[in-house]
Design a protein around this motif. Structure first.
Motif, mmCIF file in Angstrom:
data_model
loop_
_atom_site.group_PDB
_atom_site.id
_atom_site.type_symbol
_atom_site.label_atom_id
_atom_site.label_comp_id
_atom_site.label_asym_id
_atom_site.label_seq_id
_atom_site.Cartn_x
_atom_site.Cartn_y
_atom_site.Cartn_z
ATOM 1 N N ASN A 90 0.815 -1.222 0.000
ATOM 2 C CA ASN A 90 0.000 0.000 0.000
ATOM 3 C C ASN A 90 0.849 1.272 0.000
ATOM 4 O O ASN A 90 0.354 2.350 0.299
ATOM 5 C CB ASN A 90 -0.932 0.020 1.215
ATOM 6 C CG ASN A 90 -0.178 0.124 2.535
ATOM 7 O OD1 ASN A 90 1.024 -0.146 2.598
ATOM 8 N ND2 ASN A 90 -0.882 0.506 3.577
ATOM 9 N N THR A 91 2.138 1.132 -0.355
ATOM 10 C CA THR A 91 3.055 2.262 -0.212
ATOM 11 C C THR A 91 3.953 2.395 -1.436
ATOM 12 O O THR A 91 4.608 1.427 -1.837
ATOM 13 C CB THR A 91 3.947 2.085 1.043
ATOM 14 O OG1 THR A 91 3.111 1.924 2.191
ATOM 15 C CG2 THR A 91 4.847 3.283 1.245
ATOM 16 N N ILE A 92 3.975 3.604 -2.008
ATOM 17 C CA ILE A 92 4.882 3.906 -3.105
ATOM 18 C C ILE A 92 5.840 5.004 -2.645
ATOM 19 O O ILE A 92 5.450 5.910 -1.894
ATOM 20 C CB ILE A 92 4.100 4.333 -4.379
ATOM 21 C CG1 ILE A 92 5.066 4.515 -5.550
ATOM 22 C CG2 ILE A 92 3.268 5.582 -4.149
ATOM 23 C CD1 ILE A 92 4.355 4.691 -6.897
ATOM 24 N N VAL A 93 7.091 4.902 -3.055
ATOM 25 C CA VAL A 93 8.122 5.870 -2.686
ATOM 26 C C VAL A 93 8.556 6.595 -3.953
ATOM 27 O O VAL A 93 8.857 5.957 -4.966
ATOM 28 C CB VAL A 93 9.327 5.172 -2.023
ATOM 29 C CG1 VAL A 93 10.375 6.200 -1.617
ATOM 30 C CG2 VAL A 93 8.872 4.354 -0.818
ATOM 31 N N VAL A 94 8.573 7.924 -3.903
ATOM 32 C CA VAL A 94 8.906 8.714 -5.086
ATOM 33 C C VAL A 94 10.007 9.713 -4.734
ATOM 34 O O VAL A 94 10.157 10.102 -3.567
ATOM 35 C CB VAL A 94 7.674 9.470 -5.634
ATOM 36 C CG1 VAL A 94 6.522 8.514 -5.884
ATOM 37 C CG2 VAL A 94 7.238 10.597 -4.696
ATOM 38 N N PRO A 95 10.806 10.161 -5.710
ATOM 39 C CA PRO A 95 11.799 11.209 -5.439
ATOM 40 C C PRO A 95 11.124 12.475 -4.926
ATOM 41 O O PRO A 95 10.027 12.836 -5.375
ATOM 42 C CB PRO A 95 12.454 11.432 -6.808
ATOM 43 C CG PRO A 95 12.216 10.164 -7.561
ATOM 44 C CD PRO A 95 10.877 9.666 -7.094
ATOM 45 N N GLY A 96 11.807 13.175 -4.018
ATOM 46 C CA GLY A 96 11.206 14.358 -3.415
ATOM 47 C C GLY A 96 10.799 15.412 -4.419
ATOM 48 O O GLY A 96 9.777 16.089 -4.254
ATOM 49 N N GLY A 97 11.575 15.556 -5.474
ATOM 50 C CA GLY A 97 11.241 16.546 -6.487
ATOM 51 C C GLY A 97 10.013 16.211 -7.305
ATOM 52 O O GLY A 97 9.505 17.064 -8.052
ATOM 53 N N LYS A 98 9.528 14.986 -7.185
ATOM 54 C CA LYS A 98 8.347 14.555 -7.945
ATOM 55 C C LYS A 98 7.084 14.513 -7.066
ATOM 56 O O LYS A 98 6.067 13.977 -7.498
ATOM 57 C CB LYS A 98 8.600 13.163 -8.541
ATOM 58 C CG LYS A 98 9.784 13.078 -9.490
ATOM 59 C CD LYS A 98 9.538 13.869 -10.751
ATOM 60 C CE LYS A 98 10.722 13.825 -11.706
ATOM 61 N NZ LYS A 98 10.999 12.483 -12.213
ATOM 62 N N MET A 99 7.152 15.075 -5.858
ATOM 63 C CA MET A 99 6.004 14.969 -4.961
ATOM 64 C C MET A 99 4.768 15.636 -5.540
ATOM 65 O O MET A 99 3.663 15.073 -5.513
ATOM 66 C CB MET A 99 6.315 15.562 -3.586
ATOM 67 C CG MET A 99 5.180 15.347 -2.578
ATOM 68 S SD MET A 99 5.580 15.821 -0.871
ATOM 69 C CE MET A 99 5.155 17.561 -0.900
ATOM 70 N N GLU A 100 4.911 16.837 -6.085
ATOM 71 C CA GLU A 100 3.735 17.529 -6.609
ATOM 72 C C GLU A 100 3.177 16.818 -7.841
ATOM 73 O O GLU A 100 1.960 16.759 -8.030
ATOM 74 C CB GLU A 100 4.058 18.987 -6.896
ATOM 75 C CG GLU A 100 4.303 19.792 -5.614
ATOM 76 C CD GLU A 100 4.241 21.292 -5.806
ATOM 77 O OE1 GLU A 100 3.440 21.758 -6.641
ATOM 78 O OE2 GLU A 100 5.010 21.999 -5.133
ATOM 79 N N LEU A 101 4.049 16.248 -8.672
ATOM 80 C CA LEU A 101 3.575 15.445 -9.802
ATOM 81 C C LEU A 101 2.782 14.251 -9.289
ATOM 82 O O LEU A 101 1.697 13.942 -9.814
ATOM 83 C CB LEU A 101 4.756 14.967 -10.650
ATOM 84 C CG LEU A 101 4.427 13.935 -11.739
ATOM 85 C CD1 LEU A 101 3.452 14.508 -12.752
ATOM 86 C CD2 LEU A 101 5.714 13.452 -12.424
ATOM 87 N N ALA A 102 3.313 13.574 -8.259
ATOM 88 C CA ALA A 102 2.604 12.428 -7.689
ATOM 89 C C ALA A 102 1.235 12.849 -7.166
ATOM 90 O O ALA A 102 0.231 12.137 -7.371
ATOM 91 C CB ALA A 102 3.435 11.804 -6.565
ATOM 92 N N MET A 103 1.165 13.991 -6.501
ATOM 93 C CA MET A 103 -0.117 14.477 -5.991
ATOM 94 C C MET A 103 -1.109 14.732 -7.122
ATOM 95 O O MET A 103 -2.289 14.393 -7.019
ATOM 96 C CB MET A 103 0.092 15.756 -5.186
ATOM 97 C CG MET A 103 0.810 15.542 -3.866
ATOM 98 S SD MET A 103 1.062 17.117 -3.017
ATOM 99 C CE MET A 103 1.917 16.542 -1.547
#
Length: 291
Positions: free
Chosen positions: A259-272
Motif C-alpha cells: 500500500n506504499t509507493i516511494v517517489v523522489p522528493g522533487g516529484k512529490m507535486e507530480l505524484a499528488m
C-alpha cells in the motif's frame, strides 16, 4: 462524508509542507473549474496572537510547561466539527480568517494576528477545502476525522520537521535557536497526543524523508532540498489505486509495501496531481449524479 457537499482536508503540523499540497489542489481546482470554500486551520485557534502570548505567560507562571497551539484548550474543535458537519449536510457553515501578516490584514483594516468576524461560507461552492493542524482530530468530545471525504496527512520525519521549524522561525521571525527549541519541547505532549494520532485516520499520507544526515537538527544550516529527499506515500486502502501507472509516470519510484509507493522528493507535486485528480473527478461525478 457527503456526496452533494464533499470535504477535502489536509492535516499536518506547522512547517510540515501542507502548503505544497494546498498549491497542488489549487491547480487542480483551477484546471477543473471547481469552486472551493477554503478553510484555514489557524482560523480555528481559540486566541488571537496577543491573547495567546498573555495566556502562554499565565500558563508559564502557573507551572504549565506544555502550553501550545496543538491541544484542545487553545483550539475550537467543536466549532470545526460543526462546520464540517453542517457543510456536509447543507453546503453551508461558519468560517473566519486569521490574518497572519500586515499584507493579509490591510484589506480588513485590522491588526496582524487577529481574526476577522465569523461569516457564512459562500453559497453554491462545489466542495470544502481545509488545510491546517486538526483536520483528523478525534477526542472523547469530537470526531472531526469522520467528516472529510478525502483526508490527507503531510508528515516529514521528525528531525526534518524540526529543521524546517528552526529555519523558518530563525530566518523569518528572528527567534533564537534556544527559543525555538523551547517551543518544540513545550508543545511535545500535545504533538504526541493530538497531532500524531490523526495520521491513523488519514486516507493518504505523504512523508518526506531526507537522504542526508539530519541526526542533529539543531545545528543544521539549511533545509534538505526536495532533490535530497524521498517521499513515502501510504494509502490506507490501496484498492483502486493504479500503482503500475504511477510507477510508469514517476521515474525512480518504487513500491516498498503493498500500500506504499516511494517517489523522489522533487516529484512529490507530480505524484499528488496524478493521485488526486482522479479522486476529485470521482467526487464531482458523484455530486452530479446525486443532482
Amino acid at each position: 462524508m457527503s456526496i452533494r457537499h464533499p470535504i477535502i482536508a489536509i492535516t499536518g503540523s506547522s512547517g510540515a509542507g501542507t502548503t505544497s499540497v494546498t498549491r497542488t489542489f489549487e491547480n487542480i481546482f483551477r484546471r477543473e473549474n471547481i469552486t472551493a470554500a477554503v478553510i484555514e486551520g489557524d482560523s480555528f485557534h481559540r486566541h488571537d496572537r496577543k491573547a495567546m502570548k498573555i495566556k502562554a505567560a499565565e500558563a508559564e507562571a502557573a507551572g504549565n510547561k506544555n502550553f501550545s497551539h496543538f491541544g484542545p484548550e487553545n483550539n475550537l474543535f467543536p466549532e470545526l466539527e460543526a462546520l464540517f458537519r453542517d457543510y456536509g449536510l447543507t453546503g453551508v457553515g461558519k468560517r473566519r480568517k486569521y490574518l497572519h501578516d500586515p499584507e493579509e490584514a490591510a484589506p480588513y483594516q485590522q491588526e496582524p494576528g487577529t481574526f476577522t468576524p465569523w461569516e457564512d461560507v459562500p453559497a453554491n461552492t462545489d466542495l470544502l477545502f481545509y488545510e491546517g493542524l486538526h483536520g483528523a482530530v478525534v477526542t472523547p468530545e469530537v470526531n472531526i476525522a469522520q467528516h472529510p471525504d478525502l483526508l490527507i496527512g503531510v508528515v516529514p520525519v521528525i528531525n526534518l520537521e524540526w529543521i524546517q521549524k528552526l529555519y523558518r522561525d530563525k530566518k523569518q521571525r528572528g527567534y533564537s535557536t534556544e527559543a525555538v527549541t523551547d517551543t518544540i519541547l513545550r508543545r511535545m505532549p500535545d504533538y504526541v497526543n493530538y497531532i500524531c494520532p490523526q495520521f491513523m485516520h488519514t486516507h493518504v499520507n505523504f512523508q518526506r524523508v531526507p537522504m542526508v544526515d539530519t541526526s542533529n537538527p539543531f545545528i543544521a544550516r539549511d533545509i534538505p532540498s526536495a532533490d535530497e529527499s524521498m517521499v513515502v506515500i501510504r494509502f490506507a486502502n490501496p484498492k483502486g489505486i493504479d500503482f503500475p501507472y504511477l510507477r510508469s509516470m514517476i521515474d525512480d519510484s518504487f513500491m516498498s509495501r503493498a500500500n506504499t509507493i516511494v517517489v523522489p522528493g522533487g516529484k512529490m507535486e507530480l505524484a499528488m496531481q496524478l493521485i488526486f485528480t482522479p479522486f476529485v473527478w470521482r467526487m464531482m461525478e458523484r455530486q452530479k449524479k446525486a443532482g
